[in-house]
Design a protein around this motif. Structure first.
Motif, PDB file in Angstrom:
ATOM      1  N   GLU A   1      11.799   4.508   4.174  1.00  0.00           N
ATOM      2  CA  GLU A   1      11.398   4.258   2.788  1.00  0.00           C
ATOM      3  C   GLU A   1      12.253   3.156   2.147  1.00  0.00           C
ATOM      4  O   GLU A   1      11.759   2.324   1.382  1.00  0.00           O
ATOM      5  CB  GLU A   1      11.542   5.559   1.982  1.00  0.00           C
ATOM      6  CG  GLU A   1      11.200   5.406   0.517  1.00  0.00           C
ATOM      7  CD  GLU A   1       9.928   6.133   0.137  1.00  0.00           C
ATOM      8  OE1 GLU A   1       9.095   6.379   1.037  1.00  0.00           O
ATOM      9  OE2 GLU A   1       9.782   6.472  -1.045  1.00  0.00           O
TER      10      GLU A   1
ATOM     11  N   MET B   1      -1.934  -2.335  -6.594  1.00  0.00           N
ATOM     12  CA  MET B   1      -1.451  -1.907  -5.286  1.00  0.00           C
ATOM     13  C   MET B   1      -0.422  -2.871  -4.700  1.00  0.00           C
ATOM     14  O   MET B   1       0.564  -2.440  -4.125  1.00  0.00           O
ATOM     15  CB  MET B   1      -2.627  -1.766  -4.314  1.00  0.00           C
ATOM     16  CG  MET B   1      -3.466  -0.546  -4.587  1.00  0.00           C
ATOM     17  SD  MET B   1      -2.640   0.968  -4.078  1.00  0.00           S
ATOM     18  CE  MET B   1      -3.611   1.339  -2.642  1.00  0.00           C
TER      19      MET B   1
ATOM     20  N   GLN C   1       2.915  -3.578  -7.328  1.00  0.00           N
ATOM     21  CA  GLN C   1       3.958  -2.567  -7.511  1.00  0.00           C
ATOM     22  C   GLN C   1       4.380  -1.952  -6.181  1.00  0.00           C
ATOM     23  O   GLN C   1       3.569  -1.834  -5.260  1.00  0.00           O
ATOM     24  CB  GLN C   1       3.452  -1.436  -8.422  1.00  0.00           C
ATOM     25  CG  GLN C   1       3.252  -1.870  -9.855  1.00  0.00           C
ATOM     26  CD  GLN C   1       3.077  -0.682 -10.791  1.00  0.00           C
ATOM     27  OE1 GLN C   1       2.899   0.456 -10.339  1.00  0.00           O
ATOM     28  NE2 GLN C   1       3.113  -0.934 -12.073  1.00  0.00           N
TER      29      GLN C   1
ATOM     30  N   THR D   1       5.111   1.339  -4.358  1.00  0.00           N
ATOM     31  CA  THR D   1       4.785   2.753  -4.550  1.00  0.00           C
ATOM     32  C   THR D   1       5.593   3.602  -3.575  1.00  0.00           C
ATOM     33  O   THR D   1       5.304   3.611  -2.382  1.00  0.00           O
ATOM     34  CB  THR D   1       3.296   2.998  -4.292  1.00  0.00           C
ATOM     35  OG1 THR D   1       2.547   2.071  -5.071  1.00  0.00           O
ATOM     36  CG2 THR D   1       2.901   4.414  -4.668  1.00  0.00           C
TER      37      THR D   1
ATOM     38  N   LYS E   1       7.099   6.773  -1.533  1.00  0.00           N
ATOM     39  CA  LYS E   1       6.467   7.962  -0.998  1.00  0.00           C
ATOM     40  C   LYS E   1       7.415   9.149  -1.151  1.00  0.00           C
ATOM     41  O   LYS E   1       7.009  10.243  -1.497  1.00  0.00           O
ATOM     42  CB  LYS E   1       6.192   7.702   0.483  1.00  0.00           C
ATOM     43  CG  LYS E   1       5.078   8.507   1.055  1.00  0.00           C
ATOM     44  CD  LYS E   1       4.726   7.952   2.415  1.00  0.00           C
ATOM     45  CE  LYS E   1       3.885   8.970   3.177  1.00  0.00           C
ATOM     46  NZ  LYS E   1       3.624   8.512   4.541  1.00  0.00           N
TER      47      LYS E   1
ATOM     48  N   ARG F   1       9.466  10.275  -8.453  1.00  0.00           N
ATOM     49  CA  ARG F   1       9.414   9.844  -9.853  1.00  0.00           C
ATOM     50  C   ARG F   1       8.593  10.821 -10.687  1.00  0.00           C
ATOM     51  O   ARG F   1       8.149  10.472 -11.777  1.00  0.00           O
ATOM     52  CB  ARG F   1       8.774   8.458  -9.940  1.00  0.00           C
ATOM     53  CG  ARG F   1       9.568   7.343  -9.292  1.00  0.00           C
ATOM     54  CD  ARG F   1       8.785   6.057  -9.397  1.00  0.00           C
ATOM     55  NE  ARG F   1       9.460   4.929  -8.755  1.00  0.00           N
ATOM     56  CZ  ARG F   1       8.873   3.756  -8.534  1.00  0.00           C
ATOM     57  NH1 ARG F   1       7.622   3.559  -8.908  1.00  0.00           N
ATOM     58  NH2 ARG F   1       9.533   2.780  -7.954  1.00  0.00           N
TER      59      ARG F   1
END
Ligand code: B1M
Lengths: 212, 478
Positions: free
Chosen positions: B373, B419, B422, B424, B426, B430
């Motif tokens: 990540e 998409m 930004q 995003t 996983k 948040r």
């Protein structure tokens, strides 16, 4: 007996020049060599060991203090009386067959030397036969083996076996160490002692020989 | 509007002046002090090329030979996946992340306890890597204690290829097991020549700082050069231990060692692929461990990327995503994030050791999952800010400002671009407090644990053919 404060301070600072001057001063004052060692140098090293254990001193400072002390001992050497034991014992140390890591082994050797042991360092990639040969040659109190690889750990019991076959096992204590080595492994292969780092290697070596 | 190129953020830590000075120092080391070359064949080869041999097996290497090797070494090459598809084009400062090798312990994914590693761990890490999008290559991550030690690296290799098709970095003990591993790799590729054309693995061998080349290591180096197996040769020139405590000196020495290896490598086979760079970490002066989470290693490899760009051109070897912490805690997160992010910004090429804890003694599936990540996050950042009519979005502003009560959230521009505009996450959470609490108040470690287990359960790697698997078994049982 003189006051060894200045000498001790110099050892702690790793100031070889001043330490040698102070040692010479003690010699000139007709101090007994043994006293300079026991009441001057060794307490300084003990203090350094303490600082290191507490995390306020760093490895290079520790090693420099040990070197400073050794230089002073050299100066005192001719003055030791017959029967004065100036070495805590002899440790033969090497990295086992197939293994080329030596930073840890070197550090252990230096710390032991700093603590007053005599060191015979036989290098890296040392075969069981070579251990046997060197033990015969140098007659150590402790044989230390280092291994950093899982693949080379089996060389430790092989070496112990070779020492047994050569009839040398009973005359020596065996200490092992290195990242993959454990207390349990030491018991399993019938080594006498295991140390996880250089500091504890010194403590364990003293323990093995029943000295403080 | 005129086309504006996207600026790729780039961390630079050395300029041309410093690069030249370090390189000059490395050349001086090789020409005046030399290296200890314990491989008789390589020593003879260097002697024939005009190098001075002294003290039995020490050899001085003149600058001309070094410069010639730098010239013939490929400035880019590609690592393929095991199905023959290009996977890691090593050029233009592309960054690829992967796991690390041989740890003694792992954090058990079921119990959370630190325990000795077994061969099933190698398989699990490979499977996890196969299922994680941002981890590009696989390493063993475990030094299994339940296989015969003599063939440990062969067993590890087999466990890896049975669980991932991604490119790999592998370790071998000597000329013996590396030959077996090469046989297996050739079987997977469909023959030795096919493997040579599309190599999917890279060997990780190490010279010994300071300046020592043991015979088995040079055996592997020559074997790789001959067979076209890409390799890296990072000596452990850790500052204060194997190398000078100051980074410039540690780098100069580590680079000298790398260049000596490169000379032998290119003399053996001009144009064979070589990945450049030493491991310049530090020996910690309190604990005497070689650190796997220190800023010095990140800094030295960023400097190495500068040396690549200013001088050598050869793709680089690096580390990131590891930690000295014993558990996957805030320290592990901080050290992993710092190193991943700086390696990306430095444009380092092949970046290993993701998922290490305890200065490389312990591996952790959750840590790999988190690192995955963090790579995504860093990749987003390193992508920079595209500037064009579409992204400046004046049209959208006109629309929104002209419509009372409107906001960008409902505008088409948002719908069309959110998409890619930004990042995003996983696993980085948040969610609002109540939602987080409702989902079990899980911290990052726990979320990574759940995700790692999910991948191990659900991910299916494209299986290798029956014939290939049989061939592998035959080679191993010989
Ligand atoms: C006698 O009584 C005692 C008592 C205590 C004793 C003792 C003896 N010996 C040690 N101790 C203890 O006290 C010491 C001082 O406090 C401590 O010693 P240490 O050695 O632990 O600590 C030193 C002061 C500092 N630590 C070190 O020096 C080791 C650091 C790491 C990074 C390391 C280094 C530096 C190197 N390496 Co190597 N290396 C790794 C290490 C990973 C790590 N972070 O630990 C490790 C040990 N290496 C490993 C590997 C795989 C390898 N290495 C290899 C090579 C090297 C270098 C040459 C690059 C270099 C060694 C340079 C040298 N001159 O020693 C290769 C093997 C070469 C060979 N045949 O020996 C190679 C096989 C890699 C390859 N691709 O070829 C892994 C071993 C895995 C395993 N279980 O088998 C490894 C854990 C890294 C990893 N995670 O992959 C204690 O263990």
């Amino acid at each position: 007996m003189s006051d060894y404060k200045a000498l001790q301070e110099a050892v702690l600072k790793g100031d070889i020049k001043t330490a040698l001057e102070q040692t010479q001063k003690a010699i000139d004052a007709k101090d007994v060599a043994r006293d300079v060692l026991d009441n001057g140098l060794i307490p300084a090293m003990d203090e350094m060991g303490d600082r290191f254990a507490k995390g306020v001193a760093f490895v290079p400072q520790m090693l420099r203090a040990a070197k400073t002390m050794q230089e002073c001992v050299k100066l005192l050497q001719p003055l030791f009386a017959e029967g004065d034991i100036t070495s805590k014992g002899k440790v033969l140390i090497g990295t086992v067959k197939g293994d080329l890591h030596d930073i840890g082994k070197n550090l252990v050797a230096m710390m032991l030397e700093g603590a007053g042991f005599t060191i015979v360092d036989i290098g890296v990639d040392v075969s069981p036969d070579k251990f046997v040969e060197k033990v015969k040659e140098t007659n150590p109190d402790i044989v230390g083996m280092s291994a950093l690889l899982s693949t080379t750990m089996p060389a430790m019991p092989e070496t112990i076996e070779a020492l047994k076959t050569a009839g040398l096992r009973d005359n020596i204590k065996i200490m092992i160490g290195g990242a993959p080595v454990t207390e349990k492994y030491a018991t399993q292969i019938e080594a006498d002692s295991y140390a996880s780092d250089a500091g504890s290697a010194v403590a364990k070596a003293k323990e093995l020989l029943g000295i403080s | 509007m005129k086309e504006v190129q996207t600026f790729r953020p780039r961390l630079k830590v050395l300029g041309k002046q410093q690069v030249d000075a370090i390189h000059a120092s490395a050349l001086e080391i090789l020409a005046t002090m030399g290296v200890k070359m314990e491989h008789p064949g390589a020593l003879a080869m260097l002697k024939n090329a005009g190098c001075e041999v002294f003290n039995e097996d020490w050899v001085k290497i003149p600058a001309e030979l070094v410069e010639a090797a730098i010239k013939t070494a490929p400035k880019k090459f590609t690592l393929y996946d095991q199905n023959g598809n290009p996977a890691m084009p090593l050029e233009d400062g592309n960054s690829f992340y992967g796991t690390g090798s041989d740890t003694n312990f792992t954090i058990d994914v079921e119990t959370g306890e630190r325990r000795p590693t077994v061969i099933a761990d190698v398989a699990n890490f490979a499977k996890l890597v196969d299922g994680l999008d941002n981890i590009s290559f696989n390493m063993s991550m475990a030094n299994a204690q339940d296989v015969p030690v003599k063939d440990i690296y062969i067993h590890a290799f087999v466990a890896m290829v049975k669980n991932t098709n991604k490119p790999m970095v592998f370790i071998a003990d000597s000329g013996r097991d590396i030959a077996v591993i090469h046989q297996i790799a050739s079987a997977i590729a469909g023959g030795e020549e096919k493997f040579r054309a599309k190599p999917f693995m890279l060997n990780y061998s190490e010279a010994i700082s300071p300046l020592r080349f043991p015979e088995t290591i040079v055996d592997k180096l020559i074997f790789c050069a001959q067979k076209g197996i890409p390799l890296c040769l990072p000596s452990g020139s850790n500052a204060g231990g194997g190398a000078p405590v100051t980074l410039a000196g540690a780098m100069a020495m580590g680079i000298a060692e790398n260049l000596a290896g490169l000379v032998i490598h290119q003399m053996t086979n001009k144009g064979a692929p070589f990945l450049f760079g030493p491991n310049v970490s530090v020996l910690d002066m309190k604990s005497a461990v070689v650190s796997y989470g220190c800023p010095e290693w990140s800094l030295s490899q960023a400097a190495l990327a500068d040396m690549r760009d200013e001088l050598y051109g050869i793709p680089t070897w690096a580390y990131a995503g590891a930690s000295d912490s014993k558990v996957m805690d805030a320290q592990a997160g901080a050290e992993a994030a710092f190193s991943i992010y700086s390696a990306m910004l430095a444009h380092a090429n092949v970046i290993h050791d993701m998922g290490y804890l305890e200065y490389g003694s312990t591996s952790c599936l959750e840590m790999v999952t988190m690192a995955n990540e963090l790579v995504a996050m860093s990749r987003f950042f390193a992508g920079g800010i595209p500037v064009n009519d579409g992204t400046l979005a004046l049209d959208a502003l006109k629309r929104v400002s002209g419509t009372p009560g409107s906001m960008f959230l409902m505008d088409d521009h948002t719908f069309e671009h959110f998409m890619e505009a930004q990042f995003t996450p996983k696993l980085l959470d948040r969610s609002r407090y109540d939602a987080w609490e409702g989902a079990g108040s899980q911290d990052m470690y726990k979320r990574c644990n759940v995700e790692a287990k999910r991948i191990l359960d659900e991910h299916e790697m494209e299986p290798k053919s029956k014939e290939v698997l049989e061939q592998i078994d035959n080679i191993v049982s010989k």
